[in-house]
Design a protein around this motif. Sequence first.
Motif, short mmCIF file in Angstrom:
data_model
loop_
_atom_site.label_atom_id
_atom_site.label_comp_id
_atom_site.label_asym_id
_atom_site.label_seq_id
_atom_site.Cartn_x
_atom_site.Cartn_y
_atom_site.Cartn_z
N LYS A 188 0.88 -1.21 -0.33
CA LYS A 188 0.45 0.32 0.08
C LYS A 188 0.62 0.77 0.38
CE LYS A 188 -3.75 2.89 0.74
NZ LYS A 188 -4.65 2.79 -0.66
N LEU A 189 0.79 2.44 -0.95
CA LEU A 189 1.40 3.13 -1.33
C LEU A 189 0.50 4.39 -1.55
CD1 LEU A 189 3.80 2.48 -3.96
CD2 LEU A 189 4.33 2.14 -1.75
N THR A 190 1.20 5.94 -1.38
CA THR A 190 0.94 6.92 -1.32
C THR A 190 -0.62 6.70 -2.29
OG1 THR A 190 2.61 8.11 -0.80
CG2 THR A 190 0.54 9.24 -1.55
N ASP A 191 -1.71 8.19 -1.81
CA ASP A 191 -2.77 7.42 -3.23
C ASP A 191 -2.55 8.10 -4.19
OD1 ASP A 191 -4.80 6.06 -1.98
OD2 ASP A 191 -6.14 8.26 -0.28
N THR A 192 -2.25 7.23 -5.29
CA THR A 192 -2.22 8.18 -6.94
C THR A 192 -3.67 7.87 -7.11
OG1 THR A 192 -1.33 6.03 -7.44
CG2 THR A 192 0.11 7.81 -6.59
N TRP A 193 -4.38 8.52 -8.98
CA TRP A 193 -5.08 8.15 -9.43
C TRP A 193 -4.91 7.54 -11.13
CZ3 TRP A 193 -4.83 11.30 -5.25
CH2 TRP A 193 -7.09 10.53 -4.72
N ILE A 194 -5.24 6.73 -11.34
CA ILE A 194 -4.54 5.99 -13.07
C ILE A 194 -6.71 6.60 -13.37
CG2 ILE A 194 -3.71 4.62 -14.80
CD1 ILE A 194 -2.14 3.41 -12.24
N TYR A 195 -6.37 7.25 -14.52
CA TYR A 195 -7.76 7.31 -15.37
C TYR A 195 -7.23 7.16 -17.28
CZ TYR A 195 -8.54 11.58 -12.54
OH TYR A 195 -8.84 12.25 -11.75
N VAL A 196 -8.31 5.92 -17.26
CA VAL A 196 -8.17 4.75 -18.08
C VAL A 196 -8.49 5.41 -19.87
CG1 VAL A 196 -8.39 2.63 -19.44
CG2 VAL A 196 -7.37 2.94 -17.30
N ILE A 197 -8.80 5.69 -20.67
CA ILE A 197 -9.21 6.13 -21.47
C ILE A 197 -9.32 4.69 -22.66
CG2 ILE A 197 -9.92 7.73 -23.83
CD1 ILE A 197 -7.87 9.40 -22.12
N ASP A 198 -10.88 4.09 -22.58
CA ASP A 198 -10.76 3.71 -22.99
C ASP A 198 -12.50 2.58 -23.45
OD1 ASP A 198 -11.42 0.59 -24.45
OD2 ASP A 198 -8.84 0.54 -24.16
N ASP A 199 -12.84 1.50 -23.73
CA ASP A 199 -14.07 1.32 -24.29
C ASP A 199 -14.69 1.18 -22.55
OD1 ASP A 199 -14.80 1.48 -26.71
OD2 ASP A 199 -13.39 -0.63 -26.82
N GLY A 200 -14.23 1.17 -21.35
CA GLY A 200 -14.83 0.63 -20.18
C GLY A 200 -13.98 -0.28 -19.74
N ILE A 201 -14.68 -1.26 -18.24
CA ILE A 201 -13.43 -2.26 -17.87
C ILE A 201 -15.19 -3.23 -17.66
CG2 ILE A 201 -11.81 -0.78 -17.46
CD1 ILE A 201 -12.61 -1.70 -14.17
N ASP A 202 -14.87 -4.50 -17.12
CA ASP A 202 -15.55 -5.26 -16.57
C ASP A 202 -15.52 -4.72 -14.68
OD1 ASP A 202 -16.95 -7.03 -15.62
OD2 ASP A 202 -16.28 -8.98 -16.45
N PRO A 203 -16.29 -4.21 -13.97
CA PRO A 203 -15.97 -4.65 -12.66
C PRO A 203 -16.02 -5.18 -11.63
CG PRO A 203 -17.92 -3.31 -13.24
CD PRO A 203 -17.10 -3.76 -14.74
N LYS A 204 -16.69 -6.56 -12.34
CA LYS A 204 -16.45 -7.93 -11.66
C LYS A 204 -15.71 -8.77 -11.74
CE LYS A 204 -21.79 -7.57 -11.65
NZ LYS A 204 -22.56 -7.76 -12.43
N SER A 205 -14.01 -7.75 -12.63
CA SER A 205 -12.91 -9.13 -12.97
C SER A 205 -12.45 -9.41 -11.49
CB SER A 205 -12.16 -8.65 -13.97
OG SER A 205 -11.10 -8.83 -14.12
N ALA A 206 -11.11 -9.92 -11.52
CA ALA A 206 -10.44 -10.49 -10.35
C ALA A 206 -9.49 -9.68 -10.43
CB ALA A 206 -9.90 -11.83 -10.90
N ASP A 207 -8.93 -9.33 -11.12
CA ASP A 207 -8.40 -8.21 -11.35
C ASP A 207 -8.49 -6.44 -10.75
OD1 ASP A 207 -5.56 -8.70 -11.59
OD2 ASP A 207 -5.52 -7.84 -13.36
N PHE A 208 -9.74 -6.73 -10.05
CA PHE A 208 -10.25 -5.56 -9.99
C PHE A 208 -10.81 -5.41 -8.51
CE2 PHE A 208 -11.09 -5.09 -14.10
CZ PHE A 208 -10.01 -4.05 -14.09
N ALA A 209 -11.23 -6.86 -8.42
CA ALA A 209 -11.42 -7.44 -7.40
C ALA A 209 -11.10 -6.61 -5.15
CB ALA A 209 -11.19 -8.88 -6.70
N HIS A 210 -9.67 -5.87 -5.56
CA HIS A 210 -9.77 -5.48 -4.03
C HIS A 210 -10.08 -3.78 -4.04
CE1 HIS A 210 -6.65 -3.62 -7.87
NE2 HIS A 210 -6.45 -3.05 -7.16
N LEU A 211 -10.85 -3.79 -5.46
CA LEU A 211 -11.47 -2.53 -5.39
C LEU A 211 -12.90 -2.50 -4.99
CD1 LEU A 211 -10.02 -0.58 -8.04
CD2 LEU A 211 -9.86 -0.71 -6.15
N ALA A 212 -13.82 -1.98 -4.79
CA ALA A 212 -14.75 -2.16 -4.40
C ALA A 212 -15.43 -0.82 -5.05
CB ALA A 212 -15.56 -1.41 -3.22
N VAL A 213 -17.07 -1.69 -5.54
CA VAL A 213 -17.33 -1.19 -7.17
C VAL A 213 -18.25 0.18 -7.11
CG1 VAL A 213 -19.60 -1.68 -9.06
CG2 VAL A 213 -18.13 -3.29 -7.72
#
Length: 407
Positions: free
Chosen positions: A113-138
């Motif tokens: 866990k590091l200092t808060d940063t934000w990454i903005y992704v310009i694309d067609d969207g994501i599947d928020p239910k993907s396991a790769d985003f499971a560490h984030l609440a929807v």
Amino acid sequence: MACRLTLIISVLTLMNFVLAGKYMVYPWDRKDMRTNNMVTKALDSLLGEADVRVVGDQSREIIDFWLISCTETDADSIRNWLKPGQTFNLPANKKFKGWLDFKRKPYVYDKRKLTDTWIYVIDDGIDPKSADFAHLAVDDIEWLFAPDAKTDKTDDDPDYHGSCVASKAMGFKNGVSKSSRLVIVKATTVIHDVSWAFSQIAKDIRDKNRQDKAAVVLPMTSKQSFLNNPRQWIWEWRAMLMNVHDLIEEQAFVVVAAGNFASRSKEIDTLPALFTSVASYHFFYVVSAVSMSGFPLSDTQRDVDAIWAPGEVTCAGRKGSQSESGSSFSAPMVAGLTAYLVGLGTPILKIRDTIVKAERPIHPRKTPRVIWNGLNGDTGSVRTTPSTPILQLFENSTNATGERAQE
């Protein structure tokens, strides 16, 4: 009033898009709010407020462009108001293109866990239910929606392009900067959506006080070559460059793919990648792609200032993980690396130099030099002392000294 309206419109440039009935109207001076407010009223009067969308930042009194919907007859009327010599022709191909290619192996990352940063992704969207985003609440995944994008929180690309890109930047399983927050900027590939994205990301960073804590990744570029004719940098691209400068003013890192047209030109010849010649060295990154063995991917383009990153990746897919290849996926790894270094406390103006000084070729090759993040393969371990600079290790590969990365 007719004379005044003619005078107002004479300082505009109007561009037709591939989507029938949609146009962009650019102000001659985006900070001249007196004139630009009158233009807004004139367009509202002509077309109706529902068909006129103002894109910019009202708090800073800036209008980047007006996105209008109108008939060809109305468009011709507006063209007739233009001052001769102030119109520009669009390139034949007005869309962007991303890259999806072949299949290879995963990567090694820091999970601390590091200092808060934000990454903005310009694309067609994501599947928020993907396991790769499971560490984030929807609800912790922020969304911005460009004018032509669907407003549902999904990945609209059948190949899960956006999910793959986001997971390479900050996904828990496959991402470089796992502790970063995620902002999805859902956009189509037409130019006005991408211009809108850059404009509104700058505003979002400003409004939420995320200066010097944000990275923006655009994993796409133009299809047309602009290398030999900079005058073809018509208003869409010039306006986009101004939006990039707005992001840089907020000390945001802007990361774009180098291009996938090496069969046409080994040298980068597309926009916005060519902005590297006029944008800030410290904050604008163009990323080329290498294979797991350290060879440039056959279709990746390159530039003397390009950053090289892995282009053969494992990432979030429709059915769990997928293997993909191309510049689309090397770019988010660099965006993630900038955010990761910020999270470690690296001074903002030393991020680029830290990355460049730490680059290593993949043994036994001598070039190109590839990004590394300091991990030796043990969970959470990282080398940050001056004698062991920031490195990023490939699994099952060797570094420049011939030492095998620990698995």
